[in-house]
Design a protein around this motif. Structure first.
Motif: not given
Length: 134
Positions: A23-32, A36-43, A45-50
């Motif tokens: 969904k993030r890629l579909d919306l053209g969003l970066t992990q950053t 930022k939108a949900v109040g966590v680090s991009f790292q 988000v990486q851990k969530y995605e994996k």
């Protein structure tokens, strides 16, 4: 209870993470941007995605709200999920290939092409892969 460090991520956590990434890629969003939108680090988000870290209910709610999808979106297609009494079975979700920015864009643009051009592109992709199946 926390998972052991050498324990594999739970299949549901991996599935939810992949759906977040798709969904993030579909919306053209970066992990950053998502972070930022949900109040966590991009790292994080990486851990969530994996699927390394589980997405908490509150973060899943915030992601769903930010990405304008319902919470069930993240679970759609999970083969281990059992439909409720009023739900139909969802098709199995293919985890064999991780989505890339390009593959998401291809799937987003393809429906805008007339069927004849979609078929030409599909034939070209099959030819490049050496896959002659219809």
């Amino acid at each position: 209870m926390a998972r052991e460090k050498d324990e594999d991520p739970h299949p549901v956590d991996r599935h939810v993470g992949r759906r977040v990434q798709e969904k993030r890629l579909d919306l053209g969003l970066t992990q950053t941007a998502l972070a930022k939108a949900v109040g966590v680090s991009f790292q994080q988000v990486q851990k969530y995605e994996k699927g390394t870290n589980r997405v908490s209910a509150s973060k899943l709610f915030e992601m769903a709200d930010f990405m304008k999808v319902g919470i069930p979106f993240f679970f759609e297609g999970y083969a281990g999920a059992q439909p409720g009494l009023a739900e139909e079975a969802a098709p199995a979700f293919d985890h064999e290939h991780k989505p890339t920015k390009n593959s998401v864009e291809i799937s987003r643009l393809a429906p805008r092409l007339p069927p004849r051009k979609q078929k030409l592109i599909l034939d070209m992709m099959r030819d490049m892969l050496g896959d002659e199946e219809a």
